[in-house]
Design an enzyme around this catalytic site. Structure first.
Site, PDB file in Angstrom:
ATOM      1  N   ASN A 112       0.823  -1.207   0.000  1.00 58.78           N
ATOM      2  CA  ASN A 112       0.000   0.000   0.000  1.00 58.78           C
ATOM      3  C   ASN A 112       0.870   1.276   0.000  1.00 58.78           C
ATOM      4  O   ASN A 112       2.024   1.238  -0.388  1.00 58.78           O
ATOM      5  CB  ASN A 112      -1.054  -0.002   1.106  1.00 58.78           C
ATOM      6  CG  ASN A 112      -2.299   0.721   0.619  1.00 58.78           C
ATOM      7  OD1 ASN A 112      -2.343   1.949   0.624  1.00 58.78           O
ATOM      8  ND2 ASN A 112      -3.268  -0.025   0.138  1.00 58.78           N
ATOM      9  N   HIS A 133      -1.598  -9.967  -2.849  1.00 59.00           N
ATOM     10  CA  HIS A 133      -2.613  -9.152  -3.520  1.00 59.00           C
ATOM     11  C   HIS A 133      -3.512  -9.998  -4.430  1.00 59.00           C
ATOM     12  O   HIS A 133      -3.796  -9.622  -5.574  1.00 59.00           O
ATOM     13  CB  HIS A 133      -1.925  -8.046  -4.318  1.00 59.00           C
ATOM     14  CG  HIS A 133      -2.747  -6.806  -4.478  1.00 59.00           C
ATOM     15  ND1 HIS A 133      -4.066  -6.839  -4.888  1.00 59.00           N
ATOM     16  CD2 HIS A 133      -2.448  -5.503  -4.283  1.00 59.00           C
ATOM     17  CE1 HIS A 133      -4.513  -5.594  -4.944  1.00 59.00           C
ATOM     18  NE2 HIS A 133      -3.563  -4.761  -4.569  1.00 59.00           N
ATOM     19  N   HIS A 153       2.695   0.083  -3.165  1.00 59.56           N
ATOM     20  CA  HIS A 153       3.034  -1.328  -3.362  1.00 59.56           C
ATOM     21  C   HIS A 153       4.489  -1.572  -3.781  1.00 59.56           C
ATOM     22  O   HIS A 153       4.765  -2.359  -4.692  1.00 59.56           O
ATOM     23  CB  HIS A 153       2.097  -1.943  -4.406  1.00 59.56           C
ATOM     24  CG  HIS A 153       0.680  -2.110  -3.941  1.00 59.56           C
ATOM     25  ND1 HIS A 153       0.326  -2.244  -2.626  1.00 59.56           N
ATOM     26  CD2 HIS A 153      -0.488  -2.169  -4.649  1.00 59.56           C
ATOM     27  CE1 HIS A 153      -0.993  -2.391  -2.524  1.00 59.56           C
ATOM     28  NE2 HIS A 153      -1.506  -2.328  -3.731  1.00 59.56           N
ATOM     29  N   ASP A 188     -11.707   0.845  -0.677  1.00 57.06           N
ATOM     30  CA  ASP A 188     -10.261   0.754  -0.876  1.00 57.06           C
ATOM     31  C   ASP A 188      -9.630   1.263   0.413  1.00 57.06           C
ATOM     32  O   ASP A 188      -8.929   2.269   0.423  1.00 57.06           O
ATOM     33  CB  ASP A 188      -9.838   1.598  -2.093  1.00 57.06           C
ATOM     34  CG  ASP A 188      -8.423   1.284  -2.549  1.00 57.06           C
ATOM     35  OD1 ASP A 188      -7.731   0.523  -1.858  1.00 57.06           O
ATOM     36  OD2 ASP A 188      -8.017   1.813  -3.607  1.00 57.06           O
ATOM     37  N   GLU A 230      -6.281  -7.711   1.685  1.00 62.15           N
ATOM     38  CA  GLU A 230      -4.826  -7.714   1.820  1.00 62.15           C
ATOM     39  C   GLU A 230      -4.475  -7.535   3.295  1.00 62.15           C
ATOM     40  O   GLU A 230      -4.659  -6.452   3.847  1.00 62.15           O
ATOM     41  CB  GLU A 230      -4.225  -6.577   0.996  1.00 62.15           C
ATOM     42  CG  GLU A 230      -4.572  -6.631  -0.477  1.00 62.15           C
ATOM     43  CD  GLU A 230      -4.560  -5.246  -1.127  1.00 62.15           C
ATOM     44  OE1 GLU A 230      -3.507  -4.615  -1.187  1.00 62.15           O
ATOM     45  OE2 GLU A 230      -5.632  -4.796  -1.567  1.00 62.15           O
ATOM     46  N   GLN A 285      -6.660  -4.570   4.069  1.00 62.44           N
ATOM     47  CA  GLN A 285      -7.120  -3.622   3.048  1.00 62.44           C
ATOM     48  C   GLN A 285      -8.225  -4.309   2.251  1.00 62.44           C
ATOM     49  O   GLN A 285      -7.983  -5.339   1.612  1.00 62.44           O
ATOM     50  CB  GLN A 285      -5.959  -3.230   2.116  1.00 62.44           C
ATOM     51  CG  GLN A 285      -6.307  -2.208   1.053  1.00 62.44           C
ATOM     52  CD  GLN A 285      -6.219  -0.759   1.557  1.00 62.44           C
ATOM     53  OE1 GLN A 285      -5.780  -0.505   2.678  1.00 62.44           O
ATOM     54  NE2 GLN A 285      -6.624   0.183   0.739  1.00 62.44           N
ATOM     55  N   TYR A 298      -6.735 -11.298  -6.131  1.00 62.76           N
ATOM     56  CA  TYR A 298      -8.057 -10.750  -6.451  1.00 62.76           C
ATOM     57  C   TYR A 298      -9.020 -11.928  -6.477  1.00 62.76           C
ATOM     58  O   TYR A 298      -8.907 -12.804  -7.341  1.00 62.76           O
ATOM     59  CB  TYR A 298      -8.037 -10.117  -7.841  1.00 62.76           C
ATOM     60  CG  TYR A 298      -7.370  -8.774  -7.924  1.00 62.76           C
ATOM     61  CD1 TYR A 298      -5.997  -8.637  -7.749  1.00 62.76           C
ATOM     62  CD2 TYR A 298      -8.115  -7.636  -8.211  1.00 62.76           C
ATOM     63  CE1 TYR A 298      -5.394  -7.397  -7.846  1.00 62.76           C
ATOM     64  CE2 TYR A 298      -7.509  -6.390  -8.314  1.00 62.76           C
ATOM     65  CZ  TYR A 298      -6.156  -6.278  -8.128  1.00 62.76           C
ATOM     66  OH  TYR A 298      -5.557  -5.054  -8.220  1.00 62.76           O
TER      67      TYR A 298
HETATM   68  C1  GLA Z   1      -4.581  -1.658  -3.480  1.00 59.74           C
HETATM   69  C2  GLA Z   1      -4.770  -0.183  -3.478  1.00 59.74           C
HETATM   70  C3  GLA Z   1      -5.698   0.189  -4.537  1.00 59.74           C
HETATM   71  C4  GLA Z   1      -5.212  -0.284  -5.886  1.00 59.74           C
HETATM   72  C5  GLA Z   1      -4.993  -1.756  -5.835  1.00 59.74           C
HETATM   73  C6  GLA Z   1      -4.317  -2.260  -7.086  1.00 59.74           C
HETATM   74  O1  GLA Z   1      -5.622  -2.321  -2.952  1.00 59.74           O
HETATM   75  O2  GLA Z   1      -5.176   0.309  -2.215  1.00 59.74           O
HETATM   76  O3  GLA Z   1      -5.881   1.581  -4.560  1.00 59.74           O
HETATM   77  O4  GLA Z   1      -4.030   0.362  -6.206  1.00 59.74           O
HETATM   78  O5  GLA Z   1      -4.168  -2.099  -4.750  1.00 59.74           O
HETATM   79  O6  GLA Z   1      -4.917  -1.806  -8.243  1.00 59.74           O
END
Ligand code: GLA
Length: 389
Positions: free
Chosen positions: A117, A213, A143, A286, A354, A326, A215
């Protein structure tokens, strides 16, 4: 998983052995197995990046399968049975190393570091010295900077059929961070989930915030939005942000806000509630949630977060020793990235949980410290545990 599929599946992995090749079995008879056929062809991951060899490694435990590449130590596929026993690939990813190198969404399944982050204004002070990082997210660093741990090639060692160890030396000064940092990430697929252990040591004081990270779409990658997934987060507070997504430094209650996931709630219910300024800043969720850490403990069976796929019935419990998580709702996904199996990464078709220290901690003395000193051993664990109902 359908019991009839099991022998083929086991055979497929026996053939994959201990090397990254995964062997041509991916194209052989065993690949007719529906679970194995969800996996990318390992040949598409054999390459040389920055002079180092990349590959795809398979982990299995009979009911579940993970495919991991040493490029960015990324989880490429994670296949778990849904409520009908159908193998379902629940993480977004690409089917070749080329796409990981060249597509715009750069964090799919990656290990993120040296600092997961954002760090405000891409600067921090440690022991009286200021360190300048790379601004890759407006005025901030995100990141790990220009080339974080998700964009480098790790050294991979398969310890057994279900365990992969990945190591990386982040040199003193890399991306502006001090200290030679030796990082080890161990992925282990056990009978009910994927466990990630993070270890690190440094030879100079530094800051460190490692996470994965992935998804997730628990209905299957590319199967539509995650708006109807149910989510519970064991956090009664979160860290609100400014318009550049840097925490303001305040820690506020979630009660009475769209951030209240203390009881299971549908993700989409308030994700577009832009009357809430925080949702507006995040373009959805976010944000970092402050975990009730005493509860995020697998031994006492209370996870940090629980998500459920509305169509698949797949339940994912997240356990972690980290102080924050996150929660990100794929607000920047836009359907331009071709995923595995011919799918695309539409808007809000995935969410991330995350596990981490809070964003911008190096500049926030009241947040839990992210400093790692020489002689100290960094160790952290996060598990994603699956069932179906
Ligand atoms: C994290 C960030 C987001 C974005 C994603 C990747 O979660 O907080 O804002 O950048 O990674 O796209």
């Amino acid at each position: 998983m359908n019991k009839l599929l099991m022998p083929c599946f086991a055979l497929f992995f026996a053939a994959c052995g201990n090397n990254p090749s995964g062997t041509s079995a991916a194209n052989g008879a065993a690949a007719t197995d529906s679970a194995a056929s969800l996996l990318p062809n390992p040949d598409n991951f054999r390459d040389t990046v920055d002079g180092k060899v990349t590959g795809l490694y398979f982990l299995h435990n009979g009911a579940m399968t993970a495919a991991i590449t040493n490029y960015g130590a990324r989880v490429v596929s994670l296949i778990v049975p849904d409520k009908r026993g159908n193998p379902t690939d629940i993480v977004l990813g690409y089917d070749s190393i080329g796409k990981y190198l060249h597509r715009p969404e750069t964090y799919f399944g990656a290990i993120v570091g040296r600092y997961g982050n954002r760090i405000a204004h891409a600067k921090f002070r440690l022991d009286g010295k200021e360190y300048t990082l790379f601004k890759n997210n407006g005025p901030n660093t995100l990141h790990g900077g220009k080339k974080g741990f998700g964009q480098v090639v790790w050294e991979a060692r398969k310890l057994d059929t279900s365990t992969l160890q990945l190591t990386y030396l982040s040199k003193d000064g890399e991306e502006g961070y001090p200290g030679n940092l030796n990082v080890k990430v161990t992925y282990r697929l056990d009978s009910n989930g994927l466990r990630i252990a993070y270890d690190a040591t440094t030879d100079k004081a530094t800051v460190l915030n490692l996470t994965n990270h992935a998804y997730f779409n628990l209905n299957g990658q590319g199967s539509g939005t995650i708006n109807n997934h149910l989510l519970q987060i064991h956090a009664d507070r979160y860290t609100p942000v400014d318009s550049t997504l840097i925490p303001t430094g305040k820690i506020e209650p979630v009660a009475g806000t769209p951030f209240d996931f203390t009881k299971p709630a549908v993700i989409g219910r308030r994700v577009n509630d832009t009357a809430n300024q925080q949702i507006k800043f995040g373009k959805g969720y976010d944000h970092n949630f402050v975990l009730l850490t005493a509860m995020a403990d697998e031994a006492s069976h209370v996870p940090a977060a629980v998500a459920t796929g509305d169509l698949s019935g797949i339940v994912m419990k997240v356990y972690t020793d980290q102080p924050g998580i996150q929660f990100y709702t794929g607000n920047f996904l836009n359907g331009t990235d071709p995923l595995k199996a011919g799918k695309t990464d539409g808007y809000r078709t995935a969410f991330c949980l995350e596990t981490q220290h809070f964003p911008n901690s190096p500049n926030e003395p009241l947040f839990p410290s992210t400093e790692l000193k020489p002689g100290e051993k960094y160790h952290s664990e996060t598990s994603y545990v699956f069932s179906a109902k």
